[in-house]
Write an enzyme that holds these catalytic residues in place. Structure first.
Site, PDB file in Angstrom:
ATOM      1  N   ASN A 160       0.812  -1.213   0.000  1.00 35.41           N
ATOM      2  CA  ASN A 160       0.000   0.000   0.000  1.00 35.41           C
ATOM      3  C   ASN A 160       0.848   1.266   0.000  1.00 35.41           C
ATOM      4  OD1 ASN A 160      -2.035  -1.823   0.132  1.00 35.41           O
ATOM      5  ND2 ASN A 160      -2.561  -1.438   2.272  1.00 35.41           N
ATOM      6  N   THR A 198     -19.459  38.904 -27.991  1.00 38.24           N
ATOM      7  CA  THR A 198     -20.176  38.462 -26.799  1.00 38.24           C
ATOM      8  C   THR A 198     -21.466  37.858 -27.320  1.00 38.24           C
ATOM      9  OG1 THR A 198     -21.442  40.486 -26.435  1.00 38.24           O
ATOM     10  CG2 THR A 198     -19.262  40.351 -25.374  1.00 38.24           C
ATOM     11  N   HIS A 199     -21.991  36.856 -26.620  1.00 38.47           N
ATOM     12  CA  HIS A 199     -23.201  36.158 -27.087  1.00 38.47           C
ATOM     13  C   HIS A 199     -23.022  35.638 -28.515  1.00 38.47           C
ATOM     14  CE1 HIS A 199     -25.538  37.857 -23.678  1.00 38.47           C
ATOM     15  NE2 HIS A 199     -24.717  38.881 -23.859  1.00 38.47           N
ATOM     16  N   SER A 225     -11.411  14.542 -47.118  1.00 37.63           N
ATOM     17  CA  SER A 225     -12.596  13.705 -46.993  1.00 37.63           C
ATOM     18  C   SER A 225     -12.523  12.591 -48.017  1.00 37.63           C
ATOM     19  CB  SER A 225     -13.844  14.544 -47.258  1.00 37.63           C
ATOM     20  OG  SER A 225     -14.902  13.709 -47.687  1.00 37.63           O
ATOM     21  N   LYS A 278     -12.586  19.168 -49.513  1.00 37.11           N
ATOM     22  CA  LYS A 278     -12.439  19.379 -48.074  1.00 37.11           C
ATOM     23  C   LYS A 278     -10.994  19.468 -47.568  1.00 37.11           C
ATOM     24  CE  LYS A 278     -15.423  19.892 -45.498  1.00 37.11           C
ATOM     25  NZ  LYS A 278     -16.001  18.927 -44.616  1.00 37.11           N
ATOM     26  N   ASN A 309     -10.080  19.593 -43.701  1.00 38.48           N
ATOM     27  CA  ASN A 309     -10.707  19.634 -42.378  1.00 38.48           C
ATOM     28  C   ASN A 309      -9.725  19.832 -41.231  1.00 38.48           C
ATOM     29  OD1 ASN A 309     -13.294  19.222 -43.450  1.00 38.48           O
ATOM     30  ND2 ASN A 309     -12.888  17.024 -43.601  1.00 38.48           N
ATOM     31  N   GLU A 322     -10.546  19.661 -33.688  1.00 37.15           N
ATOM     32  CA  GLU A 322     -11.706  18.946 -33.167  1.00 37.15           C
ATOM     33  C   GLU A 322     -11.267  17.923 -32.125  1.00 37.15           C
ATOM     34  OE1 GLU A 322     -14.781  18.203 -36.586  1.00 37.15           O
ATOM     35  OE2 GLU A 322     -12.761  18.121 -37.436  1.00 37.15           O
ATOM     36  N   TYR A 380      -7.052   1.205   3.080  1.00 35.34           N
ATOM     37  CA  TYR A 380      -6.930   0.859   1.671  1.00 35.34           C
ATOM     38  C   TYR A 380      -8.107   0.014   1.197  1.00 35.34           C
ATOM     39  CZ  TYR A 380      -5.319  -1.165  -2.675  1.00 35.34           C
ATOM     40  OH  TYR A 380      -5.244  -1.556  -3.991  1.00 35.34           O
ATOM     41  N   GLN A 435      -7.004   0.650  -7.019  1.00 35.46           N
ATOM     42  CA  GLN A 435      -6.128   0.169  -8.090  1.00 35.46           C
ATOM     43  C   GLN A 435      -6.578   0.731  -9.437  1.00 35.46           C
ATOM     44  OE1 GLN A 435      -6.155  -4.077  -8.612  1.00 35.46           O
ATOM     45  NE2 GLN A 435      -5.366  -3.944 -10.701  1.00 35.46           N
ATOM     46  N   LYS A 495      -5.259   3.985 -11.332  1.00 34.22           N
ATOM     47  CA  LYS A 495      -3.998   4.040 -12.083  1.00 34.22           C
ATOM     48  C   LYS A 495      -4.196   4.465 -13.535  1.00 34.22           C
ATOM     49  CE  LYS A 495      -0.976   0.527 -10.067  1.00 34.22           C
ATOM     50  NZ  LYS A 495      -0.394  -0.797 -10.376  1.00 34.22           N
TER      51      LYS A 495
END
Lengths: 378, 378, 378, 378
Positions: D106, D151-152, D263, D269, D271, D276, D303, D308, D311
Site C-alpha cells: 500500500n 459576446t453572445h 474527406s 475538403k 478539415n 476537433e 486501503y 487500483q 492508475k
C-alpha cells in the site's frame, strides 16, 4: 405539531434533516393524497377500516387535493406526509392514525413520486410532439431552401433547411419512443412494500396498483433519472446550430428584436440570450441527473436517507425540460430565415462531390473521379 | 500506402489524429466487411458494379473476415476502412476503388459501429439472463434463511436471503427489458446517409438495411451510450452489500479462499478484492458514458471529428460490463452463506413492528400501538 | 421600471431569461454595492463624476447595504444591478445613470461574484479550522483507545480512535491549504474589463482593485468552481466510516437519541439520518461543480449568457459546504464512543503482522516469518 | 512464479483482479525502484540490512532502472512490485525477501505513484510555459491586427488578435501557478505508512522522505486527480475559437494543408480534425478525472482495492494533457492569420460604444448617450 415518533430532536439537526422538503413536497401533495385514497380503500377491503372510516378519510383527502397551495405544509411538519396525517388526525382523530397501518413512509413517498413522474413524463411527451409539429411546418415551408451542409464545421455538401430541421424532429421522435420506454419501466406500484421488507399483514397490493393506474406491482427506481437527458441532446444541439447560423458571418437565421436582449454598454447589440440559456440548461439537467446518480451509487440495499436528496434534482429536471421544450417551440415559431444569405452561402466548392459522381456515371472509378476533380483549379 | 486523399500530412499531426484507431478498429473489422458486402450487393443492383465485380469483392471481404487478427491494420492505414480498401485495391485494382462509390466514411463507420453495438447488446443480455438464473438458485435454496432487513444501515425488519437476492434479479429483469428498448432504438441502418447530407445518386438504402438485418433506415446515435450503466446499478449495489455482509462483524457471507487475495504484509488477510473491483468498475463505466456524453455535447449538426474519440469508451463499456456480469456470476456460484450468523443476527428488536401490528389486529390504531411498543423496555 | 435598453421584450422570453436572478442576486447585493462604490470613487478621480456626485452616490449605495433584505429586487428589475441603478436614478436622477460609465454588466457582476467568493472561502476556511480543533479534542481523549484498522473492509492491523480521526484532520489541513491556493488565484479584480474587450476611456483599474482589496488586476474565473469539492472528500468519508462503525454489528460509535430520527413504522429505530445526508450532500456539491464545469465547456471566448446559470450552483455549493462542516462539527461533539465494543473488536488475528515482525527482529527474512505465522493455526 | 502470499487462486478471478496492471506498471517501474532504493538505505541505517546487503540491493535495483522496457513484468507477476521482488530474490535470495520488511504494498505503490506524479507535473508545466512563449510571439506580431470582440457569439466591440491570444496565455499563467499548488500538496512521502496503520517497528520515515526528495512525510492522495483539467479549460476554448474563426464564413484563420485532413467523398475538403480532437480530448480528461473521483467516493478509511483502478485514468490524463499541449503548440506555430478578413470584419456597428463614450466626454450621462446612439439609423 411533533413528528410521528414523538421525540425532542436537536433543532439544528432537525432543520438540517428536514431541509427544503416542506417546500419541495408541494409537488407531491396531490399524488400523496391519491396514494392514501387507494390505501384507505384497500384497508377497508381487508377489514382494517370500516366503510364509514374509509369514506370520511377519502372525503378529507379529496378536500386537501382541492385546497392545493392553500393547504399548509409547515417546516415543523417536516414533509407533506406528516402534514396530511396531522390534518386528518385533527379532523378525524383515531382514523387519521389508522390510515398509516401497513404502510411505511418509504413506500408511501415512492408511490407519490412515481405518480408524479408518470404525469411529468406525459407532459414532456406532449411538449415533444408539439415541437415535432412546429418543425414539420418549417421543413414544409423550406423544403427547397438550399444551405450548405457542414462537416468538421466546414462547408461540405449541398443541403436544405428542411434537411437540417428534419434531423431534429427525427431525434425527437426517438426521444418520444424512449419516453414511452421509461414510462413502461417505472409504471410499477411500490405501495405495500413498506420499508422494503414487506409487512406481516395481508395487504392487497394488486388492488392499490390498479386503483392508482399502475401496470403492475413491483419495486424499481433506478431508471427514472434519465428523463430529460435525451430531449436535451437535440435541444442543445439545435441551440448550438441556431447560435452559429445566427452570427453576422453566417446570417442564415435571425431572431425578431422582441426575442433578443440588449447590452447595457453596447447600443447595437441584439443578443440571442434565449438560445444560450437553452444550451446551458441542458448542462443543468445533466448535473441533476449526475446528482441523482451519485446519490444512489454504492448505497447498500434497503432505504437510505440519502435518497431524500434525489427529490430536488428530480423535480427540477422535469420542470427545466418542459420549460425548455416550450421556449424552443416559441423561438422556432418566431425564427426568421434569411433566404438570400442561405442561397449566397451555397458556393461552387460544395458541388464537387456531385461533379465526381457525374464522372462515375460516365464509368470512372470513384477514387479516380475524386482525384481528377480535386486537381481542378477552383 | 498513402491515405485516400493523397497528401503529405505533418507526421506528428497524423499520429495525433490517427490515435489508436488502427488498434481499436480490430473490434470493427468484421462488421465493416459485412457493411461493405451489403453495399457492394446494392451497388451491383443499381448498376454501378457488374455481377462479376460484386462477386469478387464479396469473396475478398469474406476472406478478410476469416483472417481475423491475421489481417493487418497498419498505423499508416489510419483505420480498418482504409486498410480494407487498400487490400481490395491491391487484389482487385479498380474494383477496390469502385466499392466506395456513394458512400462516405461517415456512414460506413456508423454502420460498422451500429452492427458492433447490436451484437454487444445481445451478448450482455445473455449474461444478464444467466445471472438471473444463478440468483434464482440462491433464492430457492435460501427461501427461508432469515436475516435482518436494513434501513439507514441499521437493522430494520425481519427479512430473508431470498428477499435480498430477489431484489437483485428484479432489477436485472428491468435491465433486460431496458436493453431491448435500447436495441430497438439503435436498430436503424445509417448506410447510405453518406456524409450526413445524402448523395446525388440513387442508392437503395432499404436493400442495405434489410441485408444487414436492420429494422429500418435512419440516422440516430445519441442513445447508444447508456448501455452498461443500468446493469452496473445492480452489480455495484450487490458488491456493496456483499462487502458489508462479509465483514467479520456481520459475517453473513464469506468467499472461499481461492476467490480471495492475501496481503503482502498481513499473514491473516483474505481480501474480497474481486468485489471491490466490481464496485469500482461501475465507476469506470460511468466515466466512459460521461466521456461519450461530453464529446457529443454542443457539437453543431453534421459530422465532427470529435466523435472518433467515442470509439474507445464505447468498446470498453461493452467489454467491462460483460466481464463484470460473468465474474459476478462466478462469485455467486462460490458464495458461502453462514446460516448460523444470519440466524443470530435476527435479534428481538426487529420484530417490534410485528408486535405493533398484533395490537392493530386487536383494534388499536397503528400510531397508538406504535407508541405502546416503543415505550416497552428492550 | 423597464430594463436598461428600453424595449418591449416577449414576456415569456423575459421570464425565461431572467429566471431566478432577482432572487439569487440577494447574495450579491452587498458586494455589487461595494463594487459600485469603488467604481464611483474612480470615476471621480478621472473626472467623470464631480466630488459631490460621487459623495451622494456612495452615500446612497451605503444605504442600500444597510437596508439588506428590505431593499427590493423585483422580477421586473431582472437582477440586482438594474434594481440598484433604478434606485439611484430615482434618488439622484442623472448621476444614477452616470455611474454606469465605462462599465459593462459583464465586469460589474464578475466583480460582485468575486467578492462573494472571497468572503465565502474565508468562512469555509474558518469552519474547517474549527472542525480540526474538534477532531484534536477527540484524538487527545482517545489517543489509546484501540480499534482494528481496516483494509478491504476487513480487519487488518491494530489501530486507535486517535489514528482514525487524525487522518481526517490531516486531510482537512491540506484542504485549508488548498482553500488558500484557490483564494490566491481568484484574488484578481475584473472591474474595468467591461464586456471583456476593455473600453475606449482611461480607467484607473489599479485604484478600483486596491479599493476592493484585490491583490491584482486581471480576468479569471475558471478555478472558482472547485471549492467545496475537497472538503467533502473528507466529510463524506467520515460519514461513511461513522455509518459503518455505528451499525449494531460494529457498535464502536453511536449517536445520542436527540441526533437521530425515528421510523414511522418501526418503533425501535434510531436512525443516523444526519450522517446519511452529509454523505449524500457531497454528491450534490459534486453535481453543482459538474454543472458549472459543463456550462463553461466549449464556449467561445467572450461573455456568453450561459454563464448566468453558474450563479446558482456556485451559491449553493458555498452554502451546502459551510452547513455540512458545521453539522459535522455538531455530530462529533455529541458522538458516543463505546470503548468496550472497540476493545472487544481487537481480536487475535490483527496482531499477526507484529508476530511476524518479532521473528524478523530475531533475524528471519520477512517473507519467511510471514509464511511461518500464516501457517500457524488460528 | 507465484504471488507473495502463496496460494492457488481461481484463474479467472486472478486475471480479473490483476487486470492490466502488469502493463500499466511500466509507467511505475523506475519510480518503484527509486522508492525501494531509499527503503533499502533506511533499512540498513536501522540495522535490518547489512551494508553489503543494501549495496547489492541498490546495485540490482539500478540495473532494473537501466533495463527499462527490457525488464519483463509478466501477467503472472501481477504488478511491477512483485516482478521486482521476484527478480531480486532470484539474484540475491534471502536479501530479496528482506527488503520488504516494514513496508506494505500500500505505501510502496503510493510512493511510486507520487514520484510519477511529481515528474508528470513538472513536464506538464514545461509544456505550459512553452505554449505561453508561442502565444507571446503571436500577440507581439499581431498587437495591432484588429478583429471584432464577440459576446453572445455576436460582434460586440473592437478588439485585436493580440487581445484574443493574450487571454489564453493569462489563463495558462494561472494554470502554471495552480500546477505548483498541486505539486506542493502532493509533495509528501507516504513511504513507511505501511497498510495505513503504521508498523510495529522503528522506521526512519524522514530519511526516506528526504532521500526521495519529498518536502515532508505524510499521507494524502485526494488532490492528485485535478491535474489536466485546468490546462484543458484553455486548450478546448482555444480550439472552439479557432474552429469558429476558421470557418469559410469567418475566415480569420486557416491551417496549412499539411495540418488538415481530407474527406473520402468530398474532393474540396480540408478539415481541421486536429482542433476537433483537442476539443474532444478535454472531455476524455474530464472523464478520467470523473472516474478517479467516483472510485474514491464513499470508500471507508483504509486501503480499498477499488483504488487500483485509478492508475489508468491517472496515467492517461497525464499523457493526453502533455500531448495536447504540444500539438496545440505545433498548430499555433503553423496558424495562418488572414489580416484582410480580420479587417473586413470590423464593421461600423462595433464602434457604437465608442461613439456613445465620445458623447459622455462631451458631458452626456452614459445612459442618455447610449439611447441617442442606439436610435441613430444604421
Amino acid at each position: 405539531m411533533a413528528k410521528l415518533w414523538q421525540k425532542e430532536p436537536n433543532r439544528e439537526i432537525e432543520r438540517f434533516t428536514v431541509g427544503d422538503d416542506f417546500i419541495l413536497d408541494r409537488n407531491l401533495l396531490k399524488y400523496d393524497c391519491l396514494g392514501s385514497i387507494a390505501h384507505a380503500k384497500m384497508l377497508c377491503k381487508i377489514g382494517i377500516l370500516t366503510k364509514e372510516e374509509m369514506d370520511s378519510l377519502v372525503c378529507e383527502l379529496n378536500k386537501i387535493i382541492k385546497m392545493k397551495d392553500n393547504f399548509a405544509i409547515k417546516q415543523s411538519d417536516e414533509d407533506c406526509h406528516t402534514a396530511i396525517e396531522n390534518y386528518l388526525t385533527e379532523k378525524l382523530g383515531n382514523m387519521g392514525k389508522k390510515i398509516h397501518t401497513g404502510r411505511s413512509r418509504n413506500d408511501q413517498i415512492l408511490t407519490a413520486i412515481r405518480l408524479y413522474e408518470k404525469n411529468g413524463l406525459k407532459e414532456i411527451k406532449l411538449a415533444v410532439l408539439n415541437l415535432i409539429k412546429t418543425l414539420a411546418c418549417i421543413t414544409e415551408k423550406h423544403h427547397d431552401t438550399a444551405i450548405p451542409g457542414y462537416t468538421h464545421m466546414q462547408k461540405a455538401m449541398p443541403s436544405t433547411i428542411a434537411m437540417l430541421f428534419n434531423a431534429y424532429s427525427e431525434s425527437l421522435k426517438d426521444d418520444a419512443a424512449f419516453l414511452d420506454d421509461i414510462y413502461a419501466i417505472i409504471d410499477q406500484s411500490p405501495l405495500g412494500s413498506a420499508a422494503g421488507y414487506g409487512i406481516n399483514l395481508y395487504l392487497d397490493r394488486e388492488m392499490c396498483s390498479s386503483l392508482l393506474g399502475f401496470k403492475k406491482v413491483q419495486y424499481t427506481t433506478y431508471v427514472q433519472n434519465s428523463r430529460g437527458k435525451f430531449e436535451f441532446l437535440v435541444l442543445s444541439k439545435m441551440s448550438a446550430d441556431l447560435l452559429l447560423f445566427s452570427t453576422a458571418e453566417f446570417g442564415y437565421f435571425s431572431l425578431p428584436e422582441k426575442l433578443t436582449t440588449g447590452s447595457s454598454i453596447m447600443p447595437q447589440k441584439k443578443n440571442p440570450d434565449v438560445l444560450e440559456l437553452i444550451r446551458a440548461k441542458s448542462k443543468l439537467v445533466a448535473g441533476y441527473l449526475f446528482q441523482a446518480d451519485l446519490i444512489q451509487k454504492d448505497l447498500i440495499s434497503g432505504y437510505n436517507r440519502d435518497l431524500q436528496l434525489i427529490k430536488e434534482p428530480l423535480f427540477r429536471s422535469f420542470a427545466v425540460t418542459e420549460e425548455c421544450l416550450k421556449i424552443t417551440d416559441l423561438v422556432l415559431n418566431n425564427l426568421i430565415i434569411n433566404k438570400e444569405k442561405c442561397k449566397a452561402a451555397c458556393t461552387e466548392d460544395i458541388y464537387k462531390t456531385d461533379k465526381a459522381l457525374d464522372l462515375v456515371k460516365k464509368g470512372f472509378a470513384f477514387r479516380d473521379a475524386y482525384k481528377q476533380i480535386k486537381e481542378q483549379p477552383e
